[in-house]
Each structure stands twice: as structure tokens, then as C-alpha cells.
Write an enzyme that holds these catalytic residues in place. Sequence first.
Site, short mmCIF file in Angstrom:
data_model
loop_
_atom_site.label_atom_id
_atom_site.label_comp_id
_atom_site.label_asym_id
_atom_site.label_seq_id
_atom_site.Cartn_x
_atom_site.Cartn_y
_atom_site.Cartn_z
N HIS A 205 0.80 -1.23 0.00
CA HIS A 205 0.00 0.00 0.00
C HIS A 205 0.83 1.28 0.00
O HIS A 205 0.25 2.37 -0.05
CB HIS A 205 -0.94 0.03 1.21
N1 UDP Z 1 -3.20 -5.07 9.27
C1 UDP Z 1 -4.50 -5.52 9.47
N2 UDP Z 1 -5.20 -6.01 8.41
C2 UDP Z 1 -4.68 -6.11 7.15
C3 UDP Z 1 -3.35 -5.63 6.95
C4 UDP Z 1 -2.65 -5.11 8.02
O1 UDP Z 1 -5.00 -5.48 10.60
O2 UDP Z 1 -5.36 -6.56 6.23
C5 UDP Z 1 -2.46 -4.51 10.41
C6 UDP Z 1 -1.08 -5.08 10.64
O3 UDP Z 1 -1.12 -6.21 11.48
C7 UDP Z 1 -0.37 -3.93 11.31
C8 UDP Z 1 -1.02 -2.70 10.71
O4 UDP Z 1 -2.24 -3.15 10.13
O5 UDP Z 1 -0.62 -3.93 12.70
C9 UDP Z 1 -0.11 -2.08 9.69
O6 UDP Z 1 -0.78 -1.10 9.03
P1 UDP Z 1 -0.36 -0.58 7.58
O7 UDP Z 1 0.43 -1.64 6.90
O8 UDP Z 1 -1.61 -0.08 6.95
O9 UDP Z 1 0.52 0.70 7.92
P2 UDP Z 1 2.08 0.94 8.12
O10 UDP Z 1 2.49 0.12 9.30
O11 UDP Z 1 2.78 0.56 6.85
O12 UDP Z 1 2.18 2.41 8.38
#
Ligand code: UDP
Length: 363
Positions: A205
Site C-alpha cells: 500500500h
Molecule cells: N493489518 C491488518 N489487516 C490487514 C493488513 C494489516 O490489521 O489486512 C495490520 C497489521 O497487522 C499492522 C497494521 O495493520 O498492525 C499495519 O498497518 P499498515 O500496513 O496499513 O501501515 P504501516 O504500518 O505501513 O504504516
Amino acid sequence: MTILSIVGARPNFIKVAPLHRAFQQRSGVTSRIVHTGQHYDTRMSEVFFRQLNLPQPDYYLDVVGGSPTRQTADIMTKFEDVLLAEKPDWVVVVGDVTSTLACALVAVRQGVRVAHVEAGLRSGDRRMPEEINRILTDSLSDKLFVTEQAGLDNLLREGVPADRIHFVGNVMIDALLQCRAQARSLNTVDTLGLTPRQYVLMTMHRPSNVDRPEGLETIIRLVADTARHQMVLLPLHPRTTANLNRFGLMDNLAAIPNVRLLEPQGYLEFLNLMEHATAVVTDSGGVQEETTYLNVPCLTFRDSTERPATVTLGTNTLLADLNPDAVQAALTDVFTGNAKQGNVPPLWDGYAANRIAALLQNS
Ligand code: UDP
């Protein structure tokens, strides 16, 4: 003492849940939650409140969609009214999303102290909007709570006074530990007709990967390469779905054999899927940390990571430039059982939020 915690996007809900709990456990502290509305639907927002036992937010800003600039302006205008009404002692912002920076800036303008949780992380890649948000938020913050040694080193190098920086551990791991037993009791893997260790879980994403057709095409090749070894499970982030449709690439992805496209998963379901996966392939920040904690191999398709402990100590391997030879080598290691084993980084022990609560109350 009143603490206002800001949430806007999926990873924020997960990080603020243990913080809110720790703040509430301290006598004399009132903890309030402001939801900017950056992520608003059931699958990206509501399910996390329910699963993480977060109360309904005290304020919901219902921010406009559109460009990050428009969102920033709208969050700032609306959050200013909240601050004027609440006059909190601290504004707590987490991570690196638009809401993080916008609310930190308003608070500083109003003379309210700002604490940044997950401070000091640097990918070194200023093309990432998240990197700009991190640098600017850190420069505005009165207290900077870091998750790993690199965070501390980066901030000291940038000239932040040492007494503002606290190495407290990782609230994302607090959340994981608080929810792990419940996640394990689900039968998500069964329900999806899967067998443990017989699938790869993948997420994508990052704007730098999914906002351009070339980026998406490269990732689609990575999905196809991985699916030749094992089934790929791909919960699609709304941003990715929108861009795949916009660039006419959804059918190419859906046509790859051995790939299952899913809606974004709830936190508990996603934890369950991570724990039983052969490996996780991702460009997420939080997922690099969670897989390190769970000791599940992680292949990160980015040129850099702001979370180097996941590589030096944990299970994470960077697939820079998606170099085909490196990708093949990493996939071979995973499917021959030779992926690297990891250790849990220092202080990722479930008590980060308690440390933060104590430090804020005593300052
Ligand atoms: N996550 C979730 N469902 C999904 C994909 C990710 O609950 O389908 C959780 C994952 O376990 C983590 C968080 O979302 O705790 C990460 O969010 P994201 O990847 O959107 O953001 P980033 O960490 O890259 O800022």
C-alpha cells in the site's frame, strides 16, 4: 492531567489502543481520543475499535478526502477547535501519517506539548511522504519515544537534546501481545480453507509502490513469482484497490494462478494469518515489526527501511529494487526452510505504553 491521543489511519488505532489503556490506568490522568477520519470505513477503522477495545472517539473530525494537502488543512482547522475546547496537557501523536504531522503542528502553535510515539525512524528516502511526516513531527515534539536504537541515534545526530528522547520499546508489540491469545483462538486459516505454512501472506500500500502503474506492474511480477512456489493471500488496501482499478491492472493481478485477493482483514484475523504463514511479503512498516516479533520470515519490497532492527536482529530481508536475482534467492531461502531466524529487539516486551504513561505523567 489530560492527554489527547490522535488517530487517523489503520496503524494508529493499533498503536493508540495500548496507550489509551495505560493512560487510563494512571490515577489523575484523563485520556481522550481524537479520530481525524482519515480512514473511516468498517474494515479500515471500526473493526479496530471493536477488536482492540477502544472506546468511541471523544472527537471525530470527519476530515475531507482528496490530496494530503487538503486533508492536512482540514485536519488542522478542525483540530484547532478541539484544542481550544480541551486545553490538554499533552497531545500524543503516533507514527507517520498525515494526521500525525497536522495535529502536532496545531498543538505546537497553541503552546500544547507534543509527544511523538515511534520517533526517530528514518528511511533516508525523502520521496516517501511518511519520511517527511516523521522528520517534521520529530522536530516539533517535546518528548520523543523511540522503538529501537537507530531511532535514538538518528535523533541525537539531528541535534535533538538527549533529555527529550526516551527509548521505551514498541507499542505495536504491546498491542500484539495484548491480542495474541484472542487471535490464536480464531480459526481464520481454516475458514479460508488454508493449511498452516502452506501460504504466503502479502500486503502492499505504500504510495511509492502503488501510486504509479510501473510500481504496480513490478509488484504484480513479484506476486506471480511467489505464487509459483505457494498460494499467495493478498488482503488489498483500499488505496491499492483504487489504483489497480484506475490503471486497469486489477484483472492482471486477479488472473495470476494461486493468488487469493481478500478485503482488508481485521487485526485479530491478520495476526492469525501472519502467525501461520510460511512468510510475509510486504511494504508495510508495522508488519515488518510484527513478523520480527513472531519470528516469521518477512520479505520487504522496498529500497530502505526506517526499522533497521527488523533486518539486523529480526527476520526481515529487504528486496531492494525488486532485483530479480535477489528476489529468487530470497524466495528459495524461504521455501527451502533457510530463511533467517531472528531475535526480538530490546524492550519489545509489551510494556512500552506503561513506560510512556509514566514518563508523561511525571513531566
Ligand atoms: N493489518 C491488518 N489487516 C490487514 C493488513 C494489516 O490489521 O489486512 C495490520 C497489521 O497487522 C499492522 C497494521 O495493520 O498492525 C499495519 O498497518 P499498515 O500496513 O496499513 O501501515 P504501516 O504500518 O505501513 O504504516
